[in-house]
Design a protein around this motif. Structure first.
Motif, PDB file in Angstrom:
ATOM      1  N   PHE A 492       9.398   6.008   9.731  1.00  0.00           N
ATOM      2  CA  PHE A 492       9.242   5.610  11.354  1.00  0.00           C
ATOM      3  C   PHE A 492       8.124   5.761  11.341  1.00  0.00           C
ATOM      4  CE2 PHE A 492      11.907   9.515  11.914  1.00  0.00           C
ATOM      5  CZ  PHE A 492      11.544  10.248  12.251  1.00  0.00           C
ATOM      6  N   THR A 493       7.684   4.969  12.224  1.00  0.00           N
ATOM      7  CA  THR A 493       6.116   5.824  12.704  1.00  0.00           C
ATOM      8  C   THR A 493       5.497   5.676  14.137  1.00  0.00           C
ATOM      9  OG1 THR A 493       6.050   2.753  13.324  1.00  0.00           O
ATOM     10  CG2 THR A 493       5.323   3.346  11.043  1.00  0.00           C
ATOM     11  N   ARG A 494       5.411   6.334  14.202  1.00  0.00           N
ATOM     12  CA  ARG A 494       5.580   6.529  15.907  1.00  0.00           C
ATOM     13  C   ARG A 494       3.183   6.086  15.940  1.00  0.00           C
ATOM     14  NH1 ARG A 494       7.766  10.646  18.365  1.00  0.00           N
ATOM     15  NH2 ARG A 494       7.363   9.282  20.072  1.00  0.00           N
ATOM     16  N   CYS A 495       3.257   5.509  17.327  1.00  0.00           N
ATOM     17  CA  CYS A 495       1.683   4.995  17.259  1.00  0.00           C
ATOM     18  C   CYS A 495       1.628   4.908  19.040  1.00  0.00           C
ATOM     19  CB  CYS A 495       2.106   3.759  17.148  1.00  0.00           C
ATOM     20  SG  CYS A 495       1.965   2.944  15.552  1.00  0.00           S
ATOM     21  N   LEU A 496       0.463   5.018  19.521  1.00  0.00           N
ATOM     22  CA  LEU A 496       0.257   5.541  20.335  1.00  0.00           C
ATOM     23  C   LEU A 496      -1.528   5.483  20.213  1.00  0.00           C
ATOM     24  CD1 LEU A 496       0.643   6.221  23.699  1.00  0.00           C
ATOM     25  CD2 LEU A 496       0.379   8.016  23.168  1.00  0.00           C
ATOM     26  N   GLY A 497      -2.148   4.450  21.016  1.00  0.00           N
ATOM     27  CA  GLY A 497      -3.284   3.842  20.928  1.00  0.00           C
ATOM     28  C   GLY A 497      -3.737   3.659  20.065  1.00  0.00           C
ATOM     29  N   GLU A 498      -5.214   4.906  18.831  1.00  0.00           N
ATOM     30  CA  GLU A 498      -5.759   4.441  17.644  1.00  0.00           C
ATOM     31  C   GLU A 498      -4.790   5.940  16.987  1.00  0.00           C
ATOM     32  OE1 GLU A 498      -8.093   3.273  17.128  1.00  0.00           O
ATOM     33  OE2 GLU A 498      -7.852   1.848  18.722  1.00  0.00           O
ATOM     34  N   GLU A 499      -3.785   6.869  17.506  1.00  0.00           N
ATOM     35  CA  GLU A 499      -3.185   7.587  16.644  1.00  0.00           C
ATOM     36  C   GLU A 499      -2.171   6.613  15.821  1.00  0.00           C
ATOM     37  OE1 GLU A 499      -1.657  11.677  16.217  1.00  0.00           O
ATOM     38  OE2 GLU A 499      -1.439  11.008  18.419  1.00  0.00           O
ATOM     39  N   ARG A 500      -1.876   6.434  14.268  1.00  0.00           N
ATOM     40  CA  ARG A 500      -0.935   5.494  14.343  1.00  0.00           C
ATOM     41  C   ARG A 500      -0.034   6.862  12.698  1.00  0.00           C
ATOM     42  NH1 ARG A 500      -0.664   0.600  15.263  1.00  0.00           N
ATOM     43  NH2 ARG A 500       0.059  -0.311  12.747  1.00  0.00           N
ATOM     44  N   LEU A 501       1.086   6.975  12.763  1.00  0.00           N
ATOM     45  CA  LEU A 501       1.852   8.518  12.247  1.00  0.00           C
ATOM     46  C   LEU A 501       2.782   7.565  11.790  1.00  0.00           C
ATOM     47  CD1 LEU A 501       1.548  11.137  14.338  1.00  0.00           C
ATOM     48  CD2 LEU A 501       0.055  10.620  13.081  1.00  0.00           C
ATOM     49  N   LEU A 502       2.675   7.992  10.155  1.00  0.00           N
ATOM     50  CA  LEU A 502       4.103   7.683   9.629  1.00  0.00           C
ATOM     51  C   LEU A 502       5.354   8.974   9.486  1.00  0.00           C
ATOM     52  CD1 LEU A 502       5.740   5.569   7.798  1.00  0.00           C
ATOM     53  CD2 LEU A 502       4.003   6.100   5.799  1.00  0.00           C
ATOM     54  N   PHE A 503       6.141   8.702   9.685  1.00  0.00           N
ATOM     55  CA  PHE A 503       7.096  10.348   8.889  1.00  0.00           C
ATOM     56  C   PHE A 503       8.328   9.846   8.248  1.00  0.00           C
ATOM     57  CE2 PHE A 503       5.684  11.342  12.745  1.00  0.00           C
ATOM     58  CZ  PHE A 503       4.990  12.179  12.049  1.00  0.00           C
ATOM     59  N   VAL A 504       8.411   9.826   6.489  1.00  0.00           N
ATOM     60  CA  VAL A 504       9.104   9.836   6.032  1.00  0.00           C
ATOM     61  C   VAL A 504      10.145  10.949   5.485  1.00  0.00           C
ATOM     62  CG1 VAL A 504       9.944   8.966   3.542  1.00  0.00           C
ATOM     63  CG2 VAL A 504       8.244   8.089   4.581  1.00  0.00           C
ATOM     64  N   PHE A 505      11.472  11.109   5.606  1.00  0.00           N
ATOM     65  CA  PHE A 505      12.437  12.121   5.748  1.00  0.00           C
ATOM     66  C   PHE A 505      13.652  11.790   4.652  1.00  0.00           C
ATOM     67  CE2 PHE A 505      10.833  12.701  10.183  1.00  0.00           C
ATOM     68  CZ  PHE A 505      10.659  14.001  10.173  1.00  0.00           C
ATOM     69  N   ASN A 506      13.665  12.707   3.525  1.00  0.00           N
ATOM     70  CA  ASN A 506      14.997  13.439   3.117  1.00  0.00           C
ATOM     71  C   ASN A 506      15.898  13.751   3.050  1.00  0.00           C
ATOM     72  OD1 ASN A 506      16.162  12.802   0.349  1.00  0.00           O
ATOM     73  ND2 ASN A 506      15.558  14.282  -0.639  1.00  0.00           N
ATOM     74  N   LEU A 507      17.059  13.087   3.207  1.00  0.00           N
ATOM     75  CA  LEU A 507      18.155  14.162   3.835  1.00  0.00           C
ATOM     76  C   LEU A 507      18.387  13.760   2.734  1.00  0.00           C
ATOM     77  CD1 LEU A 507      16.712  13.090   6.512  1.00  0.00           C
ATOM     78  CD2 LEU A 507      19.059  13.039   7.810  1.00  0.00           C
ATOM     79  N   ARG A 508      18.701  13.851   1.588  1.00  0.00           N
ATOM     80  CA  ARG A 508      20.040  14.442   0.407  1.00  0.00           C
ATOM     81  C   ARG A 508      19.550  15.335  -0.263  1.00  0.00           C
ATOM     82  NH1 ARG A 508      18.779  10.562  -5.099  1.00  0.00           N
ATOM     83  NH2 ARG A 508      19.646   8.380  -3.140  1.00  0.00           N
ATOM     84  N   ARG A 509      20.419  15.772  -1.062  1.00  0.00           N
ATOM     85  CA  ARG A 509      20.423  17.166  -1.649  1.00  0.00           C
ATOM     86  C   ARG A 509      19.708  17.488  -2.817  1.00  0.00           C
ATOM     87  NH1 ARG A 509      22.596  16.828   3.550  1.00  0.00           N
ATOM     88  NH2 ARG A 509      23.322  18.802   3.682  1.00  0.00           N
ATOM     89  N   GLY A 510      19.113  16.199  -3.134  1.00  0.00           N
ATOM     90  CA  GLY A 510      18.447  16.095  -4.419  1.00  0.00           C
ATOM     91  C   GLY A 510      17.007  15.710  -3.864  1.00  0.00           C
ATOM     92  N   PRO A 511      16.044  15.298  -5.156  1.00  0.00           N
ATOM     93  CA  PRO A 511      14.890  15.101  -4.896  1.00  0.00           C
ATOM     94  C   PRO A 511      15.269  13.266  -4.889  1.00  0.00           C
ATOM     95  CG  PRO A 511      14.680  15.081  -7.073  1.00  0.00           C
ATOM     96  CD  PRO A 511      16.564  15.421  -6.913  1.00  0.00           C
TER      97      PRO A 511
END
Length: 552
Positions: A492-511
């Motif tokens: 998901f992304t989190r955005c406020l004004g000029e700040e734009r952040l991307l987050f990616v989380f792996n909830l799997r027990r493997g790569p």
């Protein structure tokens, strides 16, 4: 009894609660200073510097009011005093002063849907059908055959009605029989609980966590609840499946439309004081988010609510996305408070792990995810240490809920055991006496003292993640938008004004390696604590229980 005037603050921030991090203190189990084995307010004062060191914005105190303690203080017999086992009003005032000095707001539990049967209001109400408080509780005649007025059930087991021989009537109790429900249809009852709320506002309290906020009103006609239908809008239980409470659709014993007007009265009182807030506990099955929408919209009722959506066993991208997306869709102008643990549910490390060695990695990833979501967040004491649920014997139990449904349901004591401060001290430095619940041996190596300052510990990780959250305005009030990935990845992304952040989380027990969800506009990777994911040729490479953060 004198009232302490509210303390004026140097700066005013009416929206301090938006995106705030709230730390829940369960006073019985936090710190004991007098050797009786039960935590107290002086113990909270002693440990306030520790709480402040986490980087949280506020503390929420579970009930400390005068009580027979049948339900660990959620059965109040005096709304305007401190139970002697926890200390005095002077202790409370000292705690408030020290919390504010450390920059911490103080939120207290208000348990106003019911009282103890030892409350003077109920003692008077049950003496006759025509006394001054006769209508302050929910009284009803028996059916002609002597049975209860309807089929309503108690959350804690059995009918929600108890016979009183003096009045020759039944009274309603959504929880224990010693917790009679107040009759909020009576305006005098509303006035009385608002007066008790004002008492604490005048002492400088910054907010209220409203226990069972959708239980205040009942159906005046006392209509039977229909059977629970799996595909109905109230699908989903706010009680374990061993409890017949979940076999009904709770259309008439809670979540009544009249509640909205009372919440407006409650908010109007808070508006007389600067910078105060409310967070409501909504237990309403799959209708919870609809209820939250009704209770937080318009800016004239509750400031925010939390539900049980993330307090279950499901730690998957699809579930988390569904909960947050559903809130965004249904609650247009309200606010939510997310939590993975509290004093009523199995600790989330135990709920989310498949095997013991995952405890640390899961604890760390969980706070990364929680701290990245849109909303305020609530942490429960001990989760910053990665404490698992305690395994207790039946003889150890104090929770009436667990005692009632043992062994199919072990109750809530497993998450309420004492905080572990120092492994080498008696009772982990919680008390010099015998604790009211045992200190689990497997908690000792995880003590705050053992983890403090240790690089790589869960405690150090929590501090770093909360500092990261505070440093990025987009995480406090920014928008959130989910991105499509495979089922094991939350993006998901989190955005406020000029700040734009991307987050990616792996909830799997493997790569996992996944294509960059946004194509390839990433500017630079951000070192969110604990995340080691990398970007290589437009592909994010993630280790097990890992994540990636970047600007775009």
């Amino acid at each position: 009894m004198t009232k302490k005037p509210a303390v004026a603050t140097k700066t005013s921030n009416p929206d301090w609660w938006r995106g705030a991090v709230i730390y829940q203190v369960y006073p019985r189990s936090f710190q004991d200073t007098d050797g009786d084995g039960i935590g107290d307010i002086r113990g909270i004062i002693q440990r306030l510097p520790y709480i402040a060191s986490l980087g949280v914005d506020a503390i929420w105190l579970s009930p400390f009011f005068t009580s027979p303690q049948a339900d660990m203080g959620y059965d109040v017999s005096d709304y305007c005093d401190v139970d002697p086992m926890f200390g005095t009003l002077a202790d409370f005032d000292a705690m408030m002063s020290e919390a504010h000095r450390l920059g911490l707001k103080v939120i207290i539990d208000q348990v106003i849907s019911h009282t103890s049967d030892q409350h003077p209001w109920f003692k008077e109400s049950r003496t006759s059908r025509d006394n001054a408080k006769a209508d302050w509780y929910v009284w009803a005649a028996a059916k002609p055959d002597g049975t209860a007025p309807n089929n309503w059930l108690s959350v804690f087991g059995g009918p929600a009605w108890e016979w009183d021989g003096v009045r020759k009537q039944y009274y309603m109790h959504n929880f224990l029989a010693s917790q009679p429900d107040l009759n909020f249809h009576n305006r005098d009852v509303q006035d009385a609980v608002l007066a008790a709320t004002k008492f604490w506002l005048d002492r400088g309290v910054d907010g209220f966590r409203l226990d069972t906020v959708n239980y205040y009103f009942h159906d005046k006609e006392l209509r039977d609840n229909p059977p629970h239908m799996p595909d109905s809008e109230d699908a989903g239980l706010d009680a374990p499946d061993v409890n017949p409470y979940g076999m009904q659709s709770h259309l008439y014993d809670k979540t009544q439309p009249e509640n909205v007007e009372f919440l407006k009265r409650f908010r109007a009182l808070l508006e007389e004081y600067p910078d105060r807030t409310t967070v409501g506990e909504v237990g309403d099955g799959a209708r919870s988010l609809k209820t939250v929408a009704a209770y937080t919209s318009g800016g004239d009722k509750l400031h925010m609510c939390y539900t049980f959506d993330l307090l279950g066993p499901d730690f998957t991208p699809s579930h988390i996305r569904h909960c947050v997306d559903s809130f965004q869709r249904q609650v247009k102008d309200g606010w939510v408070c997310w939590a993975f643990s509290n004093h009523d549910v199995t600790r989330h490390v135990s709920r989310f792990i498949d095997k013991p060695e995952e405890r640390g990695p899961v604890a760390k990833l969980a706070i990364n995810v929680l701290a990245s979501l849109r909303g305020s967040i609530c942490l429960y004491q001990g989760e910053e240490l990665g404490l698992p649920e305690a395994e207790l014997t039946f003889e150890d139990l104090r929770d009436p809920y667990g005692i009632r449904f043992w062994p199919a349901f072990k109750g809530r004591d497993g998450c309420r055991t004492p905080m572990v401060w120092a492994a080498g001290e008696p009772q982990a430095d919680f008390s010099t006496g015998k604790p009211w619940l045992p200190v689990p041996a497997d908690h000792l190596p995880l003590s705050a003292g053992a983890q403090d300052g240790e690089e790589g510990s869960v405690l150090s990780h929590y501090r770093a993640v909360l500092a990261f959250r505070k440093a990025h305005p987009a995480l406090i009030q920014g928008d959130i938008e989910f991105l499509d990935t495979n089922e094991d990845v939350l993006a998901f992304t989190r955005c406020l004004g000029e700040e734009r952040l991307l987050f990616v989380f792996n909830l799997r027990r493997g790569p996992q390696d996944i294509a960059l969800p946004l194509g390839n506009p990433v500017k630079d990777r951000i070192a969110m604590p604990g995340l080691a994911g990398t970007l290589v040729d437009g592909e994010i490479q993630l280790g097990p229980l890992d994540g990636f953060c970047a600007r775009f």
